[in-house]
Design a protein around this motif. Sequence first.
Motif, mmCIF file in Angstrom:
data_model
loop_
_atom_site.group_PDB
_atom_site.id
_atom_site.type_symbol
_atom_site.label_atom_id
_atom_site.label_comp_id
_atom_site.label_asym_id
_atom_site.label_seq_id
_atom_site.Cartn_x
_atom_site.Cartn_y
_atom_site.Cartn_z
ATOM 1 N N TRP A 1 20.875 9.811 26.363
ATOM 2 C CA TRP A 1 21.292 8.451 26.709
ATOM 3 C C TRP A 1 21.039 7.478 25.560
ATOM 4 N N ALA A 2 19.966 7.693 24.806
ATOM 5 C CA ALA A 2 19.706 6.835 23.644
ATOM 6 C C ALA A 2 20.850 6.961 22.643
ATOM 7 N N GLU A 3 21.336 8.171 22.458
ATOM 8 C CA GLU A 3 22.472 8.378 21.552
ATOM 9 C C GLU A 3 23.731 7.729 22.116
ATOM 10 N N MET A 4 23.892 7.753 23.430
ATOM 11 C CA MET A 4 25.046 7.099 24.056
ATOM 12 C C MET A 4 25.022 5.598 23.788
ATOM 13 N N LEU A 5 23.876 4.968 23.938
ATOM 14 C CA LEU A 5 23.788 3.528 23.702
ATOM 15 C C LEU A 5 24.021 3.184 22.228
ATOM 16 N N THR A 6 23.501 4.015 21.333
ATOM 17 C CA THR A 6 23.723 3.789 19.903
ATOM 18 C C THR A 6 25.200 3.920 19.562
ATOM 19 N N LEU A 7 25.838 4.954 20.113
ATOM 20 C CA LEU A 7 27.269 5.130 19.892
ATOM 21 C C LEU A 7 28.048 3.973 20.492
ATOM 22 N N GLY A 8 27.618 3.486 21.645
ATOM 23 C CA GLY A 8 28.296 2.355 22.271
ATOM 24 C C GLY A 8 28.308 1.137 21.379
ATOM 25 N N ASP A 9 27.209 0.909 20.683
ATOM 26 C CA ASP A 9 27.159 -0.222 19.748
ATOM 27 C C ASP A 9 28.163 -0.023 18.608
ATOM 28 N N GLU A 10 28.286 1.209 18.121
ATOM 29 C CA GLU A 10 29.266 1.508 17.066
ATOM 30 C C GLU A 10 30.692 1.298 17.569
ATOM 31 N N ILE A 11 30.939 1.714 18.788
ATOM 32 C CA ILE A 11 32.270 1.572 19.378
ATOM 33 C C ILE A 11 32.647 0.098 19.493
ATOM 34 N N LYS A 12 31.701 -0.720 19.910
ATOM 35 C CA LYS A 12 31.968 -2.156 20.030
ATOM 36 C C LYS A 12 32.315 -2.763 18.672
ATOM 37 N N LYS A 13 31.643 -2.295 17.606
ATOM 38 C CA LYS A 13 31.955 -2.803 16.267
ATOM 39 C C LYS A 13 33.369 -2.435 15.839
ATOM 40 N N ALA A 14 33.890 -1.324 16.429
ATOM 41 C CA ALA A 14 35.262 -0.904 16.124
ATOM 42 C C ALA A 14 36.291 -1.658 16.957
ATOM 43 N N GLY A 15 35.815 -2.586 17.798
ATOM 44 C CA GLY A 15 36.726 -3.410 18.593
ATOM 45 C C GLY A 15 37.162 -2.794 19.905
ATOM 46 N N LEU A 16 36.440 -1.766 20.372
ATOM 47 C CA LEU A 16 36.782 -1.098 21.617
ATOM 48 C C LEU A 16 35.651 -1.234 22.622
ATOM 49 N N ALA A 17 35.968 -1.064 23.889
ATOM 50 C CA ALA A 17 34.934 -1.030 24.927
ATOM 51 C C ALA A 17 34.408 0.392 25.026
ATOM 52 N N PRO A 18 33.101 0.573 25.050
ATOM 53 C CA PRO A 18 32.567 1.931 25.164
ATOM 54 C C PRO A 18 32.966 2.628 26.471
ATOM 55 N N TRP A 19 32.891 1.904 27.606
ATOM 56 C CA TRP A 19 33.139 2.512 28.914
ATOM 57 C C TRP A 19 34.117 1.665 29.722
ATOM 58 N N THR A 20 34.828 2.328 30.625
ATOM 59 C CA THR A 20 35.418 1.673 31.784
ATOM 60 C C THR A 20 35.175 2.593 32.964
ATOM 61 N N TYR A 21 35.434 2.117 34.170
ATOM 62 C CA TYR A 21 35.306 2.958 35.359
ATOM 63 C C TYR A 21 36.211 2.413 36.444
ATOM 64 N N GLN A 22 36.391 3.175 37.499
ATOM 65 C CA GLN A 22 37.297 2.852 38.593
ATOM 66 C C GLN A 22 36.600 1.831 39.502
ATOM 67 N N GLY A 23 36.619 0.557 39.059
ATOM 68 C CA GLY A 23 35.742 -0.464 39.613
ATOM 69 C C GLY A 23 35.819 -0.677 41.108
ATOM 70 N N LYS A 24 37.000 -0.533 41.699
ATOM 71 C CA LYS A 24 37.115 -0.707 43.144
ATOM 72 C C LYS A 24 36.461 0.438 43.907
ATOM 73 N N TYR A 25 36.163 1.503 43.211
ATOM 74 C CA TYR A 25 35.551 2.680 43.822
ATOM 75 C C TYR A 25 34.338 3.077 42.978
ATOM 76 N N PRO A 26 33.233 2.320 43.108
ATOM 77 C CA PRO A 26 32.073 2.534 42.221
ATOM 78 C C PRO A 26 31.432 3.903 42.361
ATOM 79 N N GLU A 27 31.833 4.655 43.402
ATOM 80 C CA GLU A 27 31.274 5.999 43.538
ATOM 81 C C GLU A 27 31.615 6.889 42.345
ATOM 82 N N TYR A 28 32.692 6.556 41.619
ATOM 83 C CA TYR A 28 33.002 7.323 40.408
ATOM 84 C C TYR A 28 31.828 7.257 39.427
ATOM 85 N N MET A 29 31.178 6.116 39.345
ATOM 86 C CA MET A 29 30.064 5.956 38.418
ATOM 87 C C MET A 29 28.816 6.662 38.931
ATOM 88 N N ASN A 30 28.762 6.948 40.231
ATOM 89 C CA ASN A 30 27.623 7.684 40.752
ATOM 90 C C ASN A 30 27.633 9.144 40.316
#
Length: 465
Positions: free
Chosen positions: A197-226
């Motif tokens: 997970w630490a590597e995921m957060l570090t990569l997420g910061d790199e992704i944001k610098k590239a102008g992209l969102a690290p994650w999205t999810y099926q927001g109306k159905y939060p069980e996907y994130m579970n």
Amino acid sequence: MPENTPTRRGFLGLLALTPVVAACATGGGAPAPSVPAAAGPTSAANPLGVAAKDPLDVVIFKGGFGDDWAKFAESLYTKRHPEAKIKHAGIQGVGQAMQPRMVAGDPPDVIDNSGAGALDVASLVADKQLLSLEKLLDAPSADDPAVKVRDTLVPGIVEAGSFGGVPYVLNYAYTVWGLWYSSSLFAKHGWTYPATWAEMLTLGDEIKKAGLAPWTYQGKYPEYMNDPLLTMVAKAGGMEQVAAIDNLEPGAWRADSVKAVVEAFAELAGRGHIMKGSEALSHTEAQTAWCQGKAVFIPCGSWLEAEQAKVTPAGFDMVVGPTPRLSDADKLPGTAIQAAGSEPFIIPAQGKNTAGGLEFLRLMLAKESAANFATTASAMPVRKDALEGLQLSSGLKSVGELVAAAGKDALSYRFPGWYAPLAKAVHDSTGELLNGRVSAARWTERVQKAADQVAADASITKYKR
């Protein structure tokens, strides 16, 4: 995916009849199983004793997988039993259509009991309306008479369809959950898939610098994130933590492994790693935004590639990776996955041609049929060697690799199928967590309270794994 119900689609692995790891039968004893007598003489070519002229009545749920794969298995049946006529029905609303026939004692010979509103298998078992599949599982496989049908299946599938130790359900598709991403996008930026997970957060910061969102999810159905959240809990706390949650053990949701994972997901949201507006998106809207390259990761099951086929751009090369470990101190390996069977087949005990129904399932599990399902439905069947030698899409190939790497470390939870109020509390709390409306500590207390209420409610039947 076999249906259009997002809530089931997002949490299917958790709704499986039994877990794939440490599988056991459902709580309570089952009635004596109905065992078919052979309708005709048995032989090496006809081990289940199918009567040559008996017609076969097949009902298939025609969802996202279609039903051409079932027709292919029927063609193999016809080759072996040319005098038998096959009645095929590809339908929606299996439960609504089949219940009157079950009540009238005139059921089909085999049913793909999938989709929203499927027949209640537990009730059918209790009422002795289903046939034991032991005879099928102990029959020689269609490809090698020296190998039993049961020995061709991925681990845990027989147990996953068993009640009181008796197999009544054969799940045909094997659904795997993980984090999906574009391998070509990763190659373009030189990114490496995160193991922790630490590597995921570090990569997420790199992704944001590239102008992209690290994650999205099926927001109306939060069980996907579970799915990734609970997979990380299992990796951190081990199968004993999964069992504690499923068994409603006091304080199970307050365990250190649960708290740490929930805090990790809160940090994901707090650091702005989730695409803005995800909360308002349906499953298809979020997945389409992901295919358009607006976000790098999305949690989903292995039906995603087929579901997004019409909108996925050429060269996207989607693949799935395992949920990262919380830390190197986790009790399960990083290759562990959440996986479960779907497309559950049953044989009604009162069917006119139960031997034919069993034979259809035997031929459906032939390598030729399983390979056809994999290529036409873009999904993995439960036959363990089904993908060997096939030209696979990037997504399905990665699913097969994930399963192979996991080996025995495939898991699923049982509490959502047993205790709907608790499942809803987990869904709702995760949606609130990801949008900053509850803290990680509040998430834990809300879910623990729901679990305690279920445990204290004498009107709710309790189960144990």
